[in-house]
Design a protein around this motif. Structure first.
Motif, short mmCIF file in Angstrom:
data_model
loop_
_atom_site.label_atom_id
_atom_site.label_comp_id
_atom_site.label_asym_id
_atom_site.label_seq_id
_atom_site.Cartn_x
_atom_site.Cartn_y
_atom_site.Cartn_z
N UNK A 48 9.40 19.36 -3.14
CA UNK A 48 8.57 20.07 -2.17
C UNK A 48 8.75 19.44 -0.80
N UNK A 49 8.75 20.26 0.24
CA UNK A 49 8.77 19.74 1.61
C UNK A 49 7.46 20.12 2.29
N UNK A 50 6.82 19.14 2.90
CA UNK A 50 5.58 19.36 3.63
C UNK A 50 5.39 18.20 4.60
N UNK A 51 4.33 18.27 5.41
CA UNK A 51 4.02 17.20 6.34
C UNK A 51 3.08 16.19 5.72
N UNK A 52 3.19 14.93 6.18
CA UNK A 52 2.26 13.90 5.73
C UNK A 52 0.84 14.32 6.09
N UNK A 53 -0.08 14.10 5.18
CA UNK A 53 -1.46 14.55 5.36
C UNK A 53 -2.41 13.41 5.75
N UNK A 54 -1.96 12.18 5.63
CA UNK A 54 -2.82 11.04 5.94
C UNK A 54 -1.94 9.83 6.23
N UNK A 55 -2.57 8.75 6.65
CA UNK A 55 -1.81 7.57 7.04
C UNK A 55 -1.24 6.82 5.84
N UNK A 56 -1.81 7.03 4.68
CA UNK A 56 -1.22 6.46 3.47
C UNK A 56 0.17 7.03 3.24
N UNK A 57 0.31 8.34 3.43
CA UNK A 57 1.61 8.96 3.26
C UNK A 57 2.58 8.56 4.37
N UNK A 58 2.08 8.35 5.57
CA UNK A 58 2.95 7.85 6.65
C UNK A 58 3.47 6.47 6.30
N UNK A 59 2.62 5.63 5.75
CA UNK A 59 3.05 4.29 5.34
C UNK A 59 4.14 4.38 4.27
N UNK A 60 3.99 5.31 3.35
CA UNK A 60 5.02 5.47 2.32
C UNK A 60 6.34 5.91 2.93
N UNK A 61 6.27 6.79 3.94
CA UNK A 61 7.49 7.19 4.65
C UNK A 61 8.12 6.00 5.36
N UNK A 62 7.29 5.14 5.93
CA UNK A 62 7.80 3.94 6.60
C UNK A 62 8.48 2.99 5.60
N UNK A 63 7.92 2.89 4.40
CA UNK A 63 8.55 2.04 3.38
C UNK A 63 9.88 2.62 2.94
N UNK A 64 9.94 3.95 2.84
CA UNK A 64 11.20 4.61 2.52
C UNK A 64 12.24 4.32 3.60
N UNK A 65 11.84 4.43 4.85
CA UNK A 65 12.75 4.14 5.96
C UNK A 65 13.23 2.69 5.91
N UNK A 66 12.34 1.77 5.57
CA UNK A 66 12.74 0.37 5.45
C UNK A 66 13.81 0.21 4.37
N UNK A 67 13.57 0.83 3.24
CA UNK A 67 14.53 0.72 2.13
C UNK A 67 15.91 1.21 2.54
N UNK A 68 15.97 2.33 3.25
CA UNK A 68 17.26 2.91 3.64
C UNK A 68 17.87 2.15 4.82
N UNK A 69 17.10 1.95 5.89
CA UNK A 69 17.67 1.37 7.11
C UNK A 69 17.93 -0.13 7.00
N UNK A 70 17.00 -0.86 6.38
CA UNK A 70 17.10 -2.31 6.38
C UNK A 70 17.75 -2.87 5.12
N UNK A 71 17.41 -2.32 3.96
CA UNK A 71 17.97 -2.85 2.72
C UNK A 71 19.35 -2.28 2.43
N UNK A 72 19.53 -0.99 2.71
CA UNK A 72 20.82 -0.36 2.40
C UNK A 72 21.80 -0.43 3.56
N UNK A 73 21.32 -0.18 4.78
CA UNK A 73 22.22 -0.05 5.93
C UNK A 73 22.24 -1.29 6.83
N UNK A 74 21.55 -2.34 6.46
CA UNK A 74 21.65 -3.65 7.13
C UNK A 74 21.12 -3.67 8.56
N UNK A 75 20.08 -2.89 8.84
CA UNK A 75 19.39 -3.06 10.13
C UNK A 75 18.76 -4.44 10.17
N UNK A 76 18.54 -4.95 11.39
CA UNK A 76 18.02 -6.30 11.57
C UNK A 76 16.51 -6.25 11.73
N UNK A 77 15.80 -6.84 10.80
CA UNK A 77 14.33 -6.79 10.79
C UNK A 77 13.74 -7.97 11.54
#
Length: 308
Positions: A48-77
């Motif tokens: 399903x595609x939809x918009x985040x409904x609360x800040x808990x879901x935004x945090x989960x999106x941020x964790x997903x971004x961390x996993x992809x950008x920092x753990x997989x693609x080697x961004x500098x944290x």
């Protein structure tokens, strides 16, 4: 409770938005408008595609971004990002966050409840919201204000922070994300989409054929062209067109950029090296009126293809 990681999670961005300045109002976040249990922008099977409904879901999106950008693609944290394990910045408070959710993959939250997994995300920032809060993220890399000023009758939308978990990088997931964006564009009567798209790596000489291909074949027409900021400008015209292996260069393009080009996007003038994210960025510009009619018809002029 008092470990550095938990403290960083508690006090890092998007815990709660700050109150507006005196005499101003918050723009209504769209996830409050969409805060209805069954309202969805689209669905394919369990996805399903939809918009985040609360800040808990935004945090989960941020964790997903961390996993992809920092753990997989080697961004500098930095220290805060490393401690919180979230990719967060001040723009997250004002943006809408589009999510792809897999209802067949359930994970337990901190309360032990099973919740569907967030497997993809896109960050969306409308011009009217950006104007209230310091402008677009893209303006840190490209001089986009003259382009906006030249089109005062048009509504701009910034796309950014796109990422999908590796097992879900399929045509179906990408289709669903773009269906959601198309629904959002129609809902807000958006006229122009823009944003930075990334090529992995920070050595422009190693991606000379890719950058040259975009310069020769996808450069925006003059009326839609914006340039990289002078102090960040990297020349894209590195190989003469007659010496370029266009087929190999096209094959080497990241899938996201190829998808933008198929939709009818064009590229700004100059690239920008982003050392934090270990990428070289190009500016994507997509006037809605110029979108490939094949794709508009595919998703439906009223975004009805995957509506639910």
């Amino acid at each position: 409770m008092f470990s550095p990681r938990n403290l960083a999670k508690k006090f890092s961005p998007v815990a709660r938005p700050k109150p507006p300045a005196a005499g101003t109002d918050w723009p209504t976040p769209l996830y409050s408008v969409f805060n209805r249990p069954r309202l969805s922008l689209g669905r394919i099977g369990p996805l399903e595609v939809r918009l985040a409904r609360n800040f808990t879901e935004v945090r989960k999106a941020q964790r997903l971004r961390y996993e992809v950008f920092y753990e997989e693609m080697s961004a500098i944290a930095d220290a805060q990002t490393l401690a919180s394990r979230r990719d967060a910045d001040p723009f997250d408070v004002f943006c809408d966050h589009m999510l792809v959710i897999d209802h067949s993959s359930l994970k337990r939250n901190k309360l032990g409840r099973l919740k569907p997994e967030i497997v993809g995300t896109y960050r969306l920032l409308r011009q009217d919201v950006a104007d209230r809060h310091g402008g677009f993220y893209t303006a840190a890399e490209y001089d986009i204000q003259p382009l906006i000023d030249a089109n005062p009758d048009k509504r701009f939308l910034e796309l950014g922070r796109s990422c999908v978990l590796k097992p879900y990088r399929t045509k179906k997931t990408v289709e669903l994300l773009w269906h959601g964006i198309w629904s959002y564009v129609l809902l807000h009567k958006i006229d122009v989409m823009l944003g930075c798209a990334s090529i992995e790596g920070t050595d422009p000489d190693r991606m000379a054929s890719t950058l040259s291909f975009l310069h020769h074949n996808a450069r925006a027409p003059e009326e839609w062209r914006a340039s990289a900021l002078p102090d960040r400008y990297v020349e894209m015209n590195r190989i003469p067109k007659e010496n370029l292996d266009s087929k190999a260069a096209l094959k080497a393009l990241p899938p996201l950029i190829k998808g933008y080009l198929r939709l009818g996007a064009s590229i700004g003038d100059g690239a920008v090296v982003d050392h934090q994210f270990n990428t070289t960025d190009v500016l994507i510009i997509m006037p809605v009126s110029e979108l490939n009619t094949r794709y508009v018809n595919y998703y439906g002029a009223d975004a009805s293809r995957y509506s639910s």
